[in-house]
Design a protein around this motif. Structure first.
Motif, PDB file in Angstrom:
ATOM      1  N   GLN A  51       0.846  -1.189   0.000  1.00 28.52           N
ATOM      2  CA  GLN A  51       0.000   0.000   0.000  1.00 28.52           C
ATOM      3  C   GLN A  51       0.882   1.240   0.000  1.00 28.52           C
ATOM      4  O   GLN A  51       2.063   1.181   0.324  1.00 28.52           O
ATOM      5  CB  GLN A  51      -0.932  -0.008   1.204  1.00 28.52           C
ATOM      6  CG  GLN A  51      -0.225  -0.099   2.541  1.00 28.52           C
ATOM      7  CD  GLN A  51      -1.196  -0.311   3.686  1.00 28.52           C
ATOM      8  OE1 GLN A  51      -2.366   0.000   3.573  1.00 28.52           O
ATOM      9  NE2 GLN A  51      -0.712  -0.848   4.802  1.00 28.52           N
ATOM     10  N   ARG A  52       0.279   2.363  -0.377  1.00 32.56           N
ATOM     11  CA  ARG A  52       1.007   3.613  -0.425  1.00 32.56           C
ATOM     12  C   ARG A  52       1.658   3.894   0.930  1.00 32.56           C
ATOM     13  O   ARG A  52       1.052   3.693   1.987  1.00 32.56           O
ATOM     14  CB  ARG A  52       0.048   4.748  -0.788  1.00 32.56           C
ATOM     15  CG  ARG A  52       0.735   6.049  -1.153  1.00 32.56           C
ATOM     16  CD  ARG A  52      -0.267   7.181  -1.325  1.00 32.56           C
ATOM     17  NE  ARG A  52      -1.308   6.889  -2.295  1.00 32.56           N
ATOM     18  CZ  ARG A  52      -1.213   7.118  -3.601  1.00 32.56           C
ATOM     19  NH1 ARG A  52      -0.090   7.619  -4.104  1.00 32.56           N
ATOM     20  NH2 ARG A  52      -2.226   6.841  -4.400  1.00 32.56           N
ATOM     21  N   TYR A 242      -0.677   0.384 -16.319  1.00 36.79           N
ATOM     22  CA  TYR A 242      -1.237   0.999 -15.123  1.00 36.79           C
ATOM     23  C   TYR A 242      -0.938   2.495 -15.102  1.00 36.79           C
ATOM     24  O   TYR A 242       0.100   2.947 -15.586  1.00 36.79           O
ATOM     25  CB  TYR A 242      -0.627   0.387 -13.850  1.00 36.79           C
ATOM     26  CG  TYR A 242      -0.819  -1.097 -13.727  1.00 36.79           C
ATOM     27  CD1 TYR A 242      -1.980  -1.618 -13.162  1.00 36.79           C
ATOM     28  CD2 TYR A 242       0.165  -1.981 -14.172  1.00 36.79           C
ATOM     29  CE1 TYR A 242      -2.158  -2.989 -13.049  1.00 36.79           C
ATOM     30  CE2 TYR A 242      -0.008  -3.354 -14.069  1.00 36.79           C
ATOM     31  CZ  TYR A 242      -1.171  -3.850 -13.502  1.00 36.79           C
ATOM     32  OH  TYR A 242      -1.350  -5.201 -13.403  1.00 36.79           O
ATOM     33  N   PRO A 244      -0.041   4.468 -12.167  1.00 36.67           N
ATOM     34  CA  PRO A 244       0.307   4.009 -10.817  1.00 36.67           C
ATOM     35  C   PRO A 244      -0.015   4.976  -9.695  1.00 36.67           C
ATOM     36  O   PRO A 244      -0.054   4.552  -8.541  1.00 36.67           O
ATOM     37  CB  PRO A 244       1.819   3.766 -10.913  1.00 36.67           C
ATOM     38  CG  PRO A 244       2.280   4.687 -11.985  1.00 36.67           C
ATOM     39  CD  PRO A 244       1.158   4.736 -12.984  1.00 36.67           C
ATOM     40  N   ASP A 247      -3.154   3.488  -8.891  1.00 34.71           N
ATOM     41  CA  ASP A 247      -3.245   2.045  -9.155  1.00 34.71           C
ATOM     42  C   ASP A 247      -4.420   1.717 -10.070  1.00 34.71           C
ATOM     43  O   ASP A 247      -5.200   0.792  -9.797  1.00 34.71           O
ATOM     44  CB  ASP A 247      -3.348   1.272  -7.849  1.00 34.71           C
ATOM     45  CG  ASP A 247      -3.158  -0.228  -8.045  1.00 34.71           C
ATOM     46  OD1 ASP A 247      -2.415  -0.617  -8.969  1.00 34.71           O
ATOM     47  OD2 ASP A 247      -3.767  -1.011  -7.291  1.00 34.71           O
ATOM     48  N   GLN A 249      -5.828   0.455 -13.681  1.00 38.28           N
ATOM     49  CA  GLN A 249      -5.441  -0.350 -14.831  1.00 38.28           C
ATOM     50  C   GLN A 249      -5.873   0.336 -16.121  1.00 38.28           C
ATOM     51  O   GLN A 249      -6.955   0.922 -16.197  1.00 38.28           O
ATOM     52  CB  GLN A 249      -6.083  -1.737 -14.723  1.00 38.28           C
ATOM     53  CG  GLN A 249      -5.607  -2.726 -15.764  1.00 38.28           C
ATOM     54  CD  GLN A 249      -6.104  -4.135 -15.443  1.00 38.28           C
ATOM     55  OE1 GLN A 249      -6.061  -4.570 -14.295  1.00 38.28           O
ATOM     56  NE2 GLN A 249      -6.588  -4.828 -16.455  1.00 38.28           N
ATOM     57  N   ASN A 523       0.084   1.282  -5.301  1.00 37.01           N
ATOM     58  CA  ASN A 523       0.325  -0.130  -5.029  1.00 37.01           C
ATOM     59  C   ASN A 523       1.790  -0.419  -5.323  1.00 37.01           C
ATOM     60  O   ASN A 523       2.143  -0.846  -6.418  1.00 37.01           O
ATOM     61  CB  ASN A 523      -0.586  -1.003  -5.897  1.00 37.01           C
ATOM     62  CG  ASN A 523      -0.515  -2.470  -5.526  1.00 37.01           C
ATOM     63  OD1 ASN A 523       0.473  -2.939  -4.968  1.00 37.01           O
ATOM     64  ND2 ASN A 523      -1.566  -3.215  -5.839  1.00 37.01           N
ATOM     65  N   ARG A 526       3.095  -3.693  -7.008  1.00 38.06           N
ATOM     66  CA  ARG A 526       2.700  -3.950  -8.396  1.00 38.06           C
ATOM     67  C   ARG A 526       3.706  -3.359  -9.384  1.00 38.06           C
ATOM     68  O   ARG A 526       3.955  -3.921 -10.449  1.00 38.06           O
ATOM     69  CB  ARG A 526       1.313  -3.380  -8.670  1.00 38.06           C
ATOM     70  CG  ARG A 526       0.710  -3.927  -9.957  1.00 38.06           C
ATOM     71  CD  ARG A 526      -0.559  -3.223 -10.373  1.00 38.06           C
ATOM     72  NE  ARG A 526      -1.614  -3.175  -9.390  1.00 38.06           N
ATOM     73  CZ  ARG A 526      -2.430  -4.187  -9.108  1.00 38.06           C
ATOM     74  NH1 ARG A 526      -2.266  -5.353  -9.701  1.00 38.06           N
ATOM     75  NH2 ARG A 526      -3.402  -4.042  -8.223  1.00 38.06           N
TER      76      ARG A 526
END
Length: 583
Positions: A51-52, A242, A244, A247, A249, A523, A526
């Motif tokens: 998580q951030r 993404y 980012p 996050d 898509q 994220n 990711r």
């Protein structure tokens, strides 16, 4: 020092252990600020990777008190008793401050490329509401959308992150109110060791890397290709990319980029030989050949094939990069099952060439094969010629070489070298292997000779610039064994070429998602280890990663024989001095 369970074979420090490790390094480097600012202003950021990062900052007159308070606050954000969570820790300390007014700051942002404002901002002179450069950019606080090319405050994004960070939305100052612009120095702990981070310029916020050597480059190739492998689903389609910051898509798809990305994955597999990457490549190729490529009978009775994109489009470049992927796969694995399909794709390209002029039609409709767009992008021409040259190198079928030579008559006549296209650079490098004619070498040199300042100075990472330089580099090395062509060296400054090549290779480090940067995004797990495009809101798309990979795969080969190239540069420099052209 406390540690948690072993992860990936390494004992990783907990947050408390990382704080213990980081404190002496910060204490040694942190210097007190002059009045009227707080003597010490420290930012603590931590994430478990999923998580951030949570961020807190503390100001005060004594380092020990500031550190102790900041450490307690960041432990509290972990939600773990005693702060025993493992993850990533970053500590920034303010090392310079400049006071300005809100209106003046707005003006400065208007003169700054979006996502390239590399300073933190305190919205009040007491540092009560202060955000580092990493926080501002990772939360799109200075991003006003894809149609706004400069940095600009986004009040909505500031409000969202402000509530998360401060518990309340920071009020925007009045035009004549004083605000602070500041820079920081920082260290990062990945749970195993500390990394010093850059604090100035385009490198701001990422780790200090010494020599750009083979282990570093190979590590990025492995990491970037691992990311791509994770994007290939069970059906062989990629997650396209993404955004980012939040996050999100990317929902679009592009079969051309599916194929070209697969090509770069095979290039990377040749370096890493990673079994998981090989599995992902096979799934992607299966989808490419089974679902995306359609066979057709042409008007002249030949059996051709085309890569069909969304909207029923046949793109010249699509067939080309499909050939590139299949040829490279065959070369690396020895698998010849797509041999016939490669021929049919090449026949498809031949059907898109005007044999009289040598030029290509760029876009057809499927299934009718009517011309939809005669020209779309210069890239398609270079891709088509390069794909056919790579197929010729595999099969030695003279049909493909003949198409490329007709195309190059057209490229030379139309001075396509003025576009400085990396695909044309790749192609002419291949063409001169089999047709070492002066006109082709001259074209290849013209493609880069007047472009070196741009390659050196462009502030965006622009990964295809490394690709064009690597293709030209290979051609230059081969020219050394051809005395009849040595006069062409006079058309390019090789010392400047070498500096530009190395500068671009190092600049691409700034487009790699090091964990100390990824931790501030929506994220981190990711995107860490992938590559991004900063001015596109840090976009991570499969073709973005593709071009970084291809450039670094070529650069890795360069490192293996860099002395050979440097000898050429030195010899060229001596020749220029002897000829009275100066150093």
């Amino acid at each position: 020092m406390t540690v948690d369970a072993v992860q990936d074979g390494q004992a990783r420090l907990t947050l408390s252990g990382m704080l213990d490790l980081a404190r002496p390094a910060v204490l040694q480097q942190c210097r007190a600020l002059a009045q009227p600012y707080p003597r010490f202003c420290l930012f603590f950021a931590f994430t478990d990777g999923n998580q951030r990062a949570g961020v807190v900052h503390v100001t005060g007159g004594e380092f020990d008190a500031v550190w102790r308070q900041g450490a307690d606050l960041i432990r509290g954000l972990t939600g773990e008793a005693g702060g025993q969570a493992a993850g990533w820790l970053r500590v920034d300390w303010v090392d310079s401050v400049e006071a300005t007014h809100w209106a003046r700051l707005q003006s400065a942002l208007g003169d700054t490329k979006r996502n390239y404002f590399r300073y933190g901002i305190a919205f009040d002179p007491d540092f009560r509401h202060a955000l580092t450069e990493q926080e501002l950019n990772a939360n799109a606080v200075l991003y006003a959308g894809s149609t706004v090319t400069n940095a600009r405050f986004n009040p909505d994004n500031l409000a969202i992150y402000g509530r998360l960070r401060f518990g309340a939305e920071p009020a925007l100052p009045a035009d004549d109110a004083e605000v602070l612009v500041f820079s920081t120095s920082a260290i990062f702990c990945d749970g195993e060791e500390l990394h010093a981070l850059h604090s100035r310029g385009l490198e701001t916020g990422r780790r200090v890397v010494g020599a750009l050597d083979a282990p570093i480059v190979k590590g990025m190739i492995r990491s970037g290709s691992d990311f791509l492998a994770r994007q290939v689903g069970g059906d062989g389609r990629f997650v396209y990319g993404y955004h980012p910051c939040f996050d999100r898509q990317i929902a679009a798809y592009n079969t051309l980029r599916h194929a070209s990305t697969t090509y770069s994955m095979v290039e990377a597999f040749e370096v890493t030989r990673d079994p998981g990457l090989k599995v992902a490549i096979e799934r992607s190729l299966s989808h490419l050949t089974g679902q995306m490529i359609r066979s057709v009978t042409l008007d002249d009775g030949r059996e051709g094939a085309f890569l069909v994109d969304t909207g029923g489009e046949i793109k010249l470049g699509g067939n080309a990069v499909a050939i590139l992927a299949l040829v490279k796969h065959c070369e690396v694995t020895g698998d010849r099952r797509h041999w016939q399909l490669m021929e049919k794709l090449a026949i498809g390209i031949s059907a898109m060439q005007d044999t009289a002029s040598g030029g290509f039609v760029h876009v057809l409709d499927f299934p009718g094969l009517k011309v939809k767009q005669a020209f779309r992008t210069i890239y398609y021409d270079g891709e088509a010629a390069f794909g056919l040259m790579r197929l010729y190198g595999l099969t030695r079928d003279p049909r493909w070489l003949a198409i490329v030579e007709r195309a190059f008559d057209y490229f030379i006549r139309e001075e396509h070298w003025r576009h400085h296209d990396h695909w044309l650079g790749y192609c002419v490098n291949e063409l001169t292997r089999y047709r070492p004619e002066e006109r082709y070498f001259r074209f290849g040199l013209q493609n880069v000779a007047g472009y070196l300042d741009f390659v050196t100075e462009r502030i965006t990472t622009f990964p295809t610039l490394l690709e064009i330089m690597m293709a030209a580099r290979d051609m230059l090395v081969r020219m050394r064994a051809m005395p009849d062509l040595h006069h062409l060296f006079g058309s390019i400054d090789l010392e400047k070429f070498e500096r530009a090549l190395e500068a671009r290779a190092r600049h691409l480090l700034n487009g790699f998602f090091w964990p100390e940067m990824a931790m501030f995004f929506g994220n981190p797990a990711r995107i860490a280890g992938s590559f991004f495009i900063r001015h596109q809101a840090f976009r991570v798309r499969i073709d973005d990663v593709e071009h970084y990979l291809s450039g670094y795969v070529a650069y890795l080969r360069h490192l293996a024989s860099s002395e050979e190239f440097h000898d050429l540069v030195v010899a060229h420099g001596r020749a220029r001095i002897s000829a009275g052209q100066g150093v």
